[in-house]
Design a protein around this motif. Sequence first.
Motif: not given
Lengths: 431, 262
Positions: B135-138, B165-170, B250-258
């Motif tokens: 998810k995108a939490e924490g 990649p867009r899904k990962a940002l949405e 930022l790479d999508i992976a970095e955004i997701t990790a953050r």
Amino acid sequence: MVAQILFLVITLAASVLFAVNLRKIIRNIRLGKPADRKDQPQKRLMTMIRVAFGQSKMVVRPIPAFLHFFVYIGFVIINIEVLEIMIDGIFGTHRIFHGLGGLYNFLIGSFEILALTVWVSCAIFLIRRNVLKLKRFRGVEMTRWPKSDANYILFTEILLMSAFLLMNAADAKLQVLGSGHYIVAGSFPVSQYLMNMLPSTENALVIIERGCWWFHIIGILAFLNYLPYSKHFHILFAFPNTYFSNLEPKGAFTNMESVTNEVKAMLDPSFIPAETTPGKFGAKDATDLSWVNLMNAYTCTECGRCTSVCPANITGKLLSPRKIMMDTRDRITEIGKNIDKNGAEHQDGKSLLDDYITREEIWACTSCNACVEACPVNIDPLQIITELRRFAVMEESQAPSSINAMMGNIENNQAPWKYSPADRFNWAEEK
Amino acid sequence: MEFKVPTMAELMAAGEEPEILFWVGCAGSYDERAQKITRDICKILHHVGIKYAVLGTEESCTGDPAKRAGNEFLFQMQAMTNIEVLNAYNIKKIVTGCPHCFNTIKNEYPGLGGTYEVIHHTQLIQDLINEGKLKAEGGESFKGKKITYHDPCYLGRGNGIYEAPRKALEVLDAQLVEMKRCKSNGLCCGAGGAQMFKEPEKGKKDINVERVEEALETAPEFIAAGCPFCMTMLSDGVKLKDKEQEVKVLDIAEITARANGL
């Protein structure tokens, strides 16, 4: 009777001439290397229906798509009218299909409306090219001939449509006068407005009607014979070209089998490669390309969608994918002419690489596939660029020095940069 | 790193097989900026508990830049050596950190004897989101922030992957803004086709500058990338435009990790 014979002679002569020129182009395409594009016939057929018949890739640019659609539909449908002209011409009849009654009126009415839309679309196209001078129609490769070629085509189409409408107007007026064999048939939603412009004497009207009829059909036959010399060939080749287009993902480059054999033999000394004729690696001249590349070249209508999306071209580099296609076509045509003149073995000492396409152009490509994506008929300039690079690198060792350095690094360090393979996993140790 | 990144050799010694092999790529291995992305991909894999491994020092260039440059010999040498390693480890599924490695292994290795299920890390992230594992939490909140995504050519046009990649940002609830040229019409960063390793031919502008100017028109806080080469080109462009303070690449992976506090 004289008219019928004259008609037959002209039609036959035009057809034979066209067949001869078409065969020459097909012969030229066959000078290319083999490429297997016979797999998945159903998928190929669907691609052709979608991209060529359905013009699915044109919609990206709505204005030209809209105008082009009218010209395309007009071209296809008005051919039914040409069929009637052919039959009338051979048998000396007049409006042979008039027996269809209401349907005939509907057909003629639709042709008239289509003819008008073709006329207007071509006029707008001429304005876009010559008055607005859109950027897409300029560029280094758009020299005098390609520019004139486009204008000749548009102008001819306007003339043909004008003759068609004027012929109908004279016919309609003759029908009102109850003249001779001018039976009451057809509906004239567009040409009725031209009737007032015409003289009212029967003789003059017959001359106009016949004159336009002959002009229309001779014009079409002449246009047919202009195609092999023109970029307008796409109206025929768009269909096979999309049928035989690449079905693999665009990112996938072909693996060269000749290289596979050598690499296998290098890695495994016990490997015995199948008998293959040693050829050149990559392409120096147009005949080193595949027949698909050469068919692509003859299909290109020089619309410039490829060049207008090319990142190299946009930023002012010499590379223009449209030029790659035009150069390939011009070169293979030149080779064909040489063969006709001097026999198959003739060498003129020229080649596609260097005499037509420069090294600066091929090394400016980012292989981003924008040109391939943009082409409305699935032409692939990238494959030609890749083949030329393959020749430069594998046959001549003529790559830019930084590219040579990169390749040296891969050979020695298994990475394109000068790092030690032992350090490859160091990233896991840092925070 | 806070955890150990498992290698294939170690797993094999323990008689184990991973669910997925993470193919790091040369940029991901050596380029300082890309190494951060590599570590973040590992963090994501570790976080969701997928059994994965890397080849470590046994990994080698896929041969992509050699192939695009026209050196089919070098490409096939690299490819066949890699395939031998991959097949020896009985690899079934691969995730790559680079669209070029992804394209090469997925499309060009099968013909040379290496057939695997290959995905790009943005596809992995999309799958994990769909499965509810990610998810995108924490972590850092991207809510309402303006992000524009740059399509890498070998992911987008090359392989038709535009949605992952867009899904990962949405999922971030951010404000996604598209550049004028996006998806199948996306403009190259300028690095493909072995351009990464040479100076551009003479022209009136560098391609990455043209692209960054377009990205900046959307007034983003972040430019999202999915390729280490694009990362270099876009970062250089942003630097050149003196926008490093306002705009982060930022790479999508970095955004997701953050976003997940990893």
